[in-house]
Design an enzyme around this catalytic site. Structure first.
Site: not given
Length: 589
Positions: A313, A79, A43-44
């Site tokens: 993502d 996201c 994530d990120d």
């Protein structure tokens, strides 16, 4: 009889569902076992700020045994829209998840009744795969307005979905539709480790008689950036990279960028460095998970029959163009993400510079699962399985110097047999950042820094051919809040995501469509904003990889017209119409 007898032309004649059922029957009768697939989604996690460097075991166990894609881009730098594209293989203008809210179609009832029923796991499950999910799904998943924890998305045999957005402690999981609460005890609750333990349990229950698909979606390295206790002191002397666009005011960029404060306040820079260290620290637990999963697959005798994909993502920024911290922008630091793949037939330690997008994951997974060509081609994205096969793509050893090897071997009493331990050499990192700050363009084969004169004199034979696609599409729909805590002057001004100094990172008119176009000789990014000025930003990515100089006012009208037309075409595409290369050549003399 094998499934090869059922040709693509058959699927054009037969009803799609009938064709799909016949393929399942034929595959089953042949006795062939399809490859397993493990999909690890962070994530990120960025590329531009060395987001992969705290993960040496992942590099060795996936990249060194497989292929690294250096031009992997997301369809949206946020996201929920990005994850919806990953799941459906569709661009935002088709799945219509525009932001992280229910009103933005994030895990909304409308999403559940439409796009969610056509995600790639539904096809894999239907073709005989055992499917497993653990971790963050979509930002609004599990909330009461989105159906609560009882809602288990279709396509998953075993479901462990996080309620809401990424956290590391004090959360609720939907475990096959039932709420399981977790507290703040590291041993039992740290989410990345919980995902890892559930993955181990799932793998232990698998047999060689049925292929499986396992998706592990970690909270790292998303805010609140909470490291595991054993990693709290790692990287204590490391600072966020001072890239060429760090703490630099954006010139001739859309208004949201130009409202940033330059130079950034000291407390903002201190916060950026702290965030950077903790982001890296959270990834150390993901690195442990990757090692555990690979070793488990090896112990099961399934590693050689398993594809392992690793990506994120969206990217992230920390101080670039004086924007404190976030994503949501169309610059490369927010849209370029890592992609590493190992698996059957993938040549070890190779690199591809082909343009890959997050919408390509769904068709690639279904292609590995030998679903019908009609199913695979129905996605907006394209399967890049052929790029993973050495007989159908020319690959190069890793010679690129723009992100040099900064891994230093070290001995460790905890090293697992066959897995070398590494640490990051700070001096090499400093030298790499210094080189990146002063180099304007990199040779596409050798990776060496080039002068602009050298760039223009490159022979076509020296330049990588973008045979897979020549254009990527990025879309984003800006968000806004009525009230901004601590910034009363921005009440009802259409802004969002503002820091303590009232520097805002999103707004209602931070809405745009953007393409990056690659030829053998040139690379352009063209971004059109839907604001009151219809502002346009254009960058020559070979001469200006840091996107410092907007050439929208100086580029030739012919170039701008063709880039604009390419953007318009992709912004309306669906399915196979998204697959064709651009009809409008923009190569300049």
């Amino acid at each position: 009889m094998s499934s090869a007898v059922l040709s693509p032309s058959c699927c054009n004649i037969l009803n799609l569902k009938v064709c799909f059922i016949l393929l399942v029957i034929l595959n089953a009768s042949s006795g062939a076992i399809q490859p397993n697939i493990v999909f690890i989604l962070t994530d990120d996690q960025d590329v531009a700020l060395f987001g992969q460097y705290p993960m040496p075991k992942t590099k060795q166990l996936i990249a060194d045994f497989g292929m690294t894609f250096t031009n992997m881009f997301v369809t949206s730098p946020l996201c929920c829209p990005s994850r919806s594209s990953i799941l459906t293989g569709q661009f935002i203008h088709n799945h219509m998840t525009t932001n992280n809210s229910l009103n933005g179609n994030c895990s909304s009832p409308a999403w559940q009744s439409a796009g969610e029923k056509k995600t790639f796991p539904t096809f894999l499950q239907g073709s005989g795969y055992k499917t497993f999910f653990a971790g963050k799904y979509l930002n609004q998943y599990g909330t009461l307005q989105a159906g609560g924890v009882a809602h288990v998305p279709p396509g998953w045999d075993e479901w462990n979905g996080l309620v809401g957005n990424s956290v590391y402690y004090n959360y609720t999981l939907s475990v096959n539709g039932k709420a399981v609460k977790h507290g703040d005890n590291y041993a039992s609750d740290y989410l990345t480790d919980v995902i890892h333990k559930k993955a181990q349990k799932f793998l232990s229950a698998q047999t060689s008689k049925k292929p499986f698909f396992m998706m592990l979606s970690t909270p790292a390295c998303h805010q609140p950036f909470t490291p595991a206790p054993q990693y709290m002191k790692n990287f204590s002397s490391v600072k966020a990279p001072r890239t060429k666009h760090f703490n630099v005011h954006g010139q001739d960029k859309h208004w949201l960028i130009e409202q940033a404060i330059t130079p950034m306040p000291n407390d903002t820079i201190t916060m950026i460095d702290d965030f950077f260290r903790n982001r890296w620290r959270t990834l150390l637990s993901v690195d442990d998970m990757v090692e555990g999963v690979i070793n488990k697959l090896k112990a099961m005798g399934q590693l050689d029959n398993t594809y392992v994909f690793f990506t994120s993502d969206n990217g992230y920024h920390l101080g670039q163009f004086s924007l404190p911290y976030d994503k949501r922008q169309f610059y490369d630091f927010d849209i370029r993400v890592p992609l590493m793949v190992r698996g059957p037939g993938v040549k070890a330690n190779t690199t591809s510079e082909e343009l890959i997008m997050s919408v390509d994951l769904a068709p690639t997974f279904t292609d590995i699962g030998s679903l019908s060509p009609a199913v695979v081609k129905n996605f907006d994205g394209m399967s890049f399985l052929k790029l993973l096969k050495p007989q159908s793509v020319v690959v190069r050893p890793r010679l690129r110097k723009s992100l040099p090897n900064m891994w230093k071997k070290r001995k460790s009493s905890q090293s697992i047999k066959g897995v070398e331990q590494f640490s990051i050499e700070p001096k090499m990192m400093r030298e790499s950042i210094a080189e990146m700050k002063h180099c304007r363009s990199w040779h596409p084969v050798t990776g060496k820094c080039m002068s602009l004169k050298h760039v223009k004199s490159l022979d076509v034979k020296d330049v990588h051919e973008f045979s897979f696609r020549d254009t990527i599409l990025v879309e984003y729909f800006g968000e806004h809040d009525g009230e901004i805590p601590g910034c009363p002057k921005y009440t009802n001004q259409g802004l969002s995501n503002c820091d303590s100094h009232c520097v805002c990172e999103d707004s209602w008119n931070n809405t745009y469509g953007c393409i990056r176009y690659e030829t053998q000789q040139e690379s352009y990014k063209y971004c059109a904003l839907q604001d009151t000025d219809n502002f346009v930003e254009v960058y020559d990515m070979r001469a200006d990889p840091y996107e410092l100089t907007n050439i929208a006012k100086t580029a030739s009208p012919d170039l701008l017209t063709k880039l604009s037309q390419n953007l318009a075409d992709l912004s309306l595409c669906a399915g196979v119409t998204c697959h064709k290369k651009s009809e409008y050549s923009v190569i300049t003399n």
